[in-house]
Design a protein around this motif. Structure first.
Motif, PDB file in Angstrom:
ATOM      1  N   VAL A 123       0.770  -1.211  -0.075  1.00 33.76           N
ATOM      2  CA  VAL A 123      -0.062  -0.044   0.039  1.00 33.76           C
ATOM      3  C   VAL A 123       1.034   1.262  -0.206  1.00 33.76           C
ATOM      4  CG1 VAL A 123      -1.767   1.244   1.111  1.00 33.76           C
ATOM      5  CG2 VAL A 123      -1.626  -1.436   1.218  1.00 33.76           C
ATOM      6  N   LEU A 159      -8.146  -2.914   4.435  1.00 37.14           N
ATOM      7  CA  LEU A 159      -7.805  -3.710   3.069  1.00 37.14           C
ATOM      8  C   LEU A 159      -9.019  -4.728   2.772  1.00 37.14           C
ATOM      9  CD1 LEU A 159      -3.857  -4.315   3.537  1.00 37.14           C
ATOM     10  CD2 LEU A 159      -4.897  -2.406   2.118  1.00 37.14           C
ATOM     11  N   ALA A 171      -7.927  -0.399  -0.853  1.00 36.34           N
ATOM     12  CA  ALA A 171      -7.172  -0.211   0.380  1.00 36.34           C
ATOM     13  C   ALA A 171      -7.853   1.342   0.559  1.00 36.34           C
ATOM     14  CB  ALA A 171      -5.904   0.177   0.231  1.00 36.34           C
TER      15      ALA A 171
END
Length: 423
Positions: A319, A335, A386
């Motif tokens: 991420v 997530l 995300a």
């Protein structure tokens, strides 16, 4: 449907009776009485005229004229008996009845959705068989999407007739979870919980739906429900499993180890799930010692991710944060793994406290599955999302920053850059 057709026949017969009886019976007419009334009216009018003429001096012999009028009235008295009008012939009524029946049933067949009603009734009759197949874990032939829709329709029909059936609401809630319909699942489970709050199956199902929502307040209540189930029955594997998954997701690894250890003691060493529990305990124990992160210094992130071996039943997500993103003072990084078609309901998810250390690398696998019966490894392709959640409630998105990966395969890695904001 039999009752329906009986009712329609009765209604058509009533309509036919209203139409036919007046025609067949006819209207009674009394010509004699009518003629007699007319003569009397004429006599009274003529008497009134004679009185007026007599007062004006135009009549010489009034009594004689009155006698003549009386005699005329007596001569015109009808002697015939009262007569009854003749009714209409049945041969004239029969075509009208046929037309009435044809119009009634023809209109229903054209606009009454008869085929849909019959399909609905047929679906309701299949409810026991569909329910049995859904609950049978050993069933080699799972329900298709159409059969799941049919089961939902049949179950909703039964619950409309018997709204206090707690087991029916429980089953509808499980169908909602299987269909990734959080709203239906939570509503049905709540109804079942209110009807039978002491049922362990209902308590576990309701707690599971609350955990799917991700609201911290509801999550606390869900854990309270599950702990009460375990306190009453320490061998309830489903409750222990949900508590363990929840603890692991909240980074409470020691609690997760405790719950998984309790599960191992309950199921025994010979159970096929023992190896999976052992791996889960080892993984949680490793997290206790050290949380793995990927150090991207000294090289590109893409190169680092591509060189890491990813287990075949998991995905590795790196991420990254766009420079324009402003992190909130506190919040969570969420997530979620979704099917490749972009369905909003996640198959797996993990929520962790927000950190200023970006990029972050996380490995998602079956331990992060939202529903134990539907594991992440069942997906051959998926999308990873995300999101930076600022208020701890996954149901609210306005103002949150997010990013999304391309479609990737199980056992690979991907990069998700958070660079968009919900408006």
């Amino acid at each position: 449907m039999t009752l329906f057709w009986i009712v329609t026949v009765i209604l058509v017969l009533i309509a036919g009776a209203i139409f036919v009886i007046p025609m067949y019976k006819g209207k009674e007419q009394d010509d004699v009485a009518s003629r007699d009334e007319l003569n009397k009216a004429f006599f009274k009018d003529r008497i009134s005229e004679l009185e007026e003429e007599n007062s004006e001096g135009l009549v010489v012999n009034q009594d004689e004229l009155v006698s003549e009028l009386q005699q005329s009235l007596l001569d015109d008295v009808p002697m015939q008996a009262k007569q009854q009008a003749v009714g209409i012939s049945p041969l004239m009524v029969l075509p009208s009845l046929i037309l009435l029946v044809g119009i009634c049933y023809g209109m229903y067949l054209s606009v009454g959705s008869l085929t849909k009603v019959e399909a609905w009734q047929e679906t309701v009759s299949r409810l026991p068989d569909l329910s049995k197949r859904l609950m049978d874990d050993q069933n080699a032939e799972p329900l298709s999407d159409q059969e799941m829709d049919d089961l939902t329709l049949a179950l909703r029909t039964r619950l409309h007739d018997t709204p206090n059936d707690a087991t029916g609401w429980l089953l509808l809630g499980r169908i909602g979870m299987a269909n990734r319909d959080a709203e239906t699942s939570q509503g049905a489970m709540l109804r079942a919980y209110k009807l039978d709050p002491g049922n362990p199956e209902i308590k576990v199902g309701y707690a599971q739906t609350l955990m799917l929502v991700g609201d911290p307040n509801q999550g606390d209540f869900a854990r309270q429900i599950l702990r009460s189930v375990v306190q009453r029955d320490p061998s309830d594997v489903r409750a222990l499993s949900l508590l363990a998954f929840d603890a692991f997701e909240r980074n409470e690894y020691q609690q997760a180890v405790s719950y998984w250890t309790m599960m191992k003691n309950v199921i025994g060493e010979n159970d096929s799930r023992t190896n999976m529990l052992t791996r889960s305990i080892e993984r949680a124990q490793a997290r206790i010692d050290k949380v793995s992160t990927l150090d991207v210094s000294g090289g590109s992130v893409t190169d680092k991710v591509s060189t890491v071996d990813v287990p075949a039943d998991s995905v590795m997500v790196n991420v990254m944060l766009d420079p324009t993103v402003l992190l909130p003072a506190q919040g969570f990084l969420i997530l979620s793994v979704h099917s490749a078609d972009g369905a909003p309901m996640p198959i797996a998810a993990r929520r962790m406290p927000l950190s200023s250390q970006f990029p972050i690398t996380v490995t998602l696998d079956d331990k992060d599955s939202m529903i134990p019966e539907r594991k992440m490894s069942s997906l051959s392709e998926m999308i990873v999302k995300a999101r930076i959640d600022s208020d701890g409630n996954v149901m609210t998105k306005q103002g949150d920053w997010y990013g999304q990966s391309d479609v990737l395969s199980l056992g690979t890695s991907t990069i998700v850059t958070i660079n968009k904001q919900y408006q």
